[in-house]
Design a protein around this motif. Sequence first.
Motif, PDB file in Angstrom:
ATOM      1  N   UNK A   1      66.120  65.369  99.589  1.00 53.43           N
ATOM      2  CA  UNK A   1      67.327  66.012 100.104  1.00 53.43           C
ATOM      3  C   UNK A   1      68.557  65.108  99.999  1.00 53.43           C
ATOM      4  N   UNK A   2      68.469  64.047  99.179  1.00 52.42           N
ATOM      5  CA  UNK A   2      69.631  63.168  98.971  1.00 52.42           C
ATOM      6  C   UNK A   2      70.789  63.958  98.380  1.00 52.42           C
ATOM      7  N   UNK A   3      72.006  63.563  98.750  1.00 54.01           N
ATOM      8  CA  UNK A   3      73.189  64.261  98.268  1.00 54.01           C
ATOM      9  C   UNK A   3      74.217  63.241  97.781  1.00 54.01           C
ATOM     10  N   UNK A   4      75.230  63.731  97.115  1.00 56.93           N
ATOM     11  CA  UNK A   4      76.274  62.858  96.571  1.00 56.93           C
ATOM     12  C   UNK A   4      77.173  62.363  97.703  1.00 56.93           C
ATOM     13  N   UNK A   5      77.507  61.078  97.652  1.00 62.30           N
ATOM     14  CA  UNK A   5      78.496  60.519  98.573  1.00 62.30           C
ATOM     15  C   UNK A   5      79.872  60.721  97.934  1.00 62.30           C
ATOM     16  N   UNK A   6      80.771  61.491  98.563  1.00 62.74           N
ATOM     17  CA  UNK A   6      82.054  61.798  97.905  1.00 62.74           C
ATOM     18  C   UNK A   6      82.935  60.577  97.688  1.00 62.74           C
ATOM     19  N   UNK A   7      82.994  59.690  98.690  1.00 60.77           N
ATOM     20  CA  UNK A   7      83.867  58.516  98.575  1.00 60.77           C
ATOM     21  C   UNK A   7      83.161  57.285  99.127  1.00 60.77           C
ATOM     22  N   UNK A   8      83.426  56.158  98.504  1.00 56.39           N
ATOM     23  CA  UNK A   8      82.930  54.868  98.957  1.00 56.39           C
ATOM     24  C   UNK A   8      84.040  53.842  98.785  1.00 56.39           C
ATOM     25  N   UNK A   9      84.019  52.827  99.643  1.00 58.04           N
ATOM     26  CA  UNK A   9      84.947  51.710  99.456  1.00 58.04           C
ATOM     27  C   UNK A   9      84.331  50.721  98.476  1.00 58.04           C
ATOM     28  N   UNK A  10      85.159  49.810  97.967  1.00 61.12           N
ATOM     29  CA  UNK A  10      84.650  48.765  97.094  1.00 61.12           C
ATOM     30  C   UNK A  10      83.533  47.990  97.786  1.00 61.12           C
TER      31      UNK A  10
END
Length: 475
Positions: A254-263
């Motif tokens: 059930x893993x999903x895409x992370x829309x935003x991440x920091x450096x």
Amino acid sequence: MTTLTMKFGGTSVGSAEALTQAADIVLDQARQWDHLVVVVSAMSGVTDALIRGAQTAAAGDDRTFRAVVADLRVRHYRVVDALLSPTDEQGRLLAVVDEYLDEFAAFCRSVHVLGEATPRAMDAIASLGERLSARILAALLRRRGVRSEAVDATELIVTDGAFQNAVPLREATCARVAARLTPLLEQGLIPVVTGFIGATENGVTTTLGRGGSDYSAAILANCLDAQADYRPVEVWIWTDVDGVMTADPRIAPDARVVPTLSYSEVSELAYFGAKVLHPRTIRPVVERGIPLWVKNTFNPTCAGTRIAKEAENTPGTVKAVTAIRGLSMVTVEGRGMMGVPGIAARTFAAVASQGASVLMISQSSSEQSISFVIPTASAPPVIGAIEEEMALELARRDIDRVWSLDDVVIVTAVGAGMRTTPGVAARVFGALGRGGVNVIAIAQGSSDCSISLVVLADDAARAVQQIHQEVILHD
């Protein structure tokens, strides 16, 4: 003037169908950006095959590399035949395939006679896959009506002489980029650059370490961003997943895409086992504040993951969990260690003498033990080096023993602001407790965005699943 640097990974150029899809993406983006640079990996599996052929030749086997040549010739011929017609560049490109594979065979024959494959020779051999894929994609783009040219990164990325894991020299590289790459962009061409490789100042081929094509794209973007005429710059990494995932889908379906991440967040993920990005990719984009995207070649309409300077979610949110396998935890313990200065320094000097990479450190407050995690293959020589360094302390029983616990895994939960947000650790360890996962060691670094823990390999999948289900999805 906007500039986009796009990198296509091995699966994204791994077949005629994949290359066609990559070309579609290039053509679409060429209409939306002023300048476009494409970086490519070797076709999936090619670099591994080249390395296997060379290593077996060095070991005295003169058959495997011949089989590798035959297999790669058939594979590349089929791709060229499917993408180009005899009226295009098919004949010339097939001759290029022959030229590079003949070069590989000659390298392997030399290695077989010498009985040794030096790091310098291995870099020359490992670079051939990218050279082939760059020429195939550039020819396909030309057939589709776009002016394009394959460019070997040996002409652009200048490195030191650390073969197989070379370090780029920024000033020299940016000077080469300005002299070789920017004139092509000014002419309206789309350069297709070989990822993964570079060259010393004397022109000797080097490689940037496995997975280094991401790094190549980031380095080129860094140099282009330093030229005012090419800003703003972005980097898009095209792979075979929809972006950076909350967990490995093979472990957590059930893993999903992370829309935003920091450096910082994506650096932690890359370091602690996430396969989407090369760990060093982040540094060149951080230096220039360049946005980085991870997208799916085979699902290009998916937004993917955007990676930028600052996190955009609530501080303390756990965004992803990852795991590194194939590790051992080495422990130096003894009641005589307490209050004795220099034990840790001498321990890690011994570790460094074996060239081992320390992924995590945990020390008891009583100073009676210090534990650290290293790749399992490094454990025996590291233990031997520590025992030699601490021979007197072992003889006096100041140190009781140096030992390793094998088959352990580092599981890391990543999210900005974790260290300063109350309750995050409680949620993580509560989830593990309810899943019956025993935690062997813990470390929370100064990065403020990760908690790492060591578990037995048999517990690793359950640990990832528990954190993913109870902490990430329920945040």
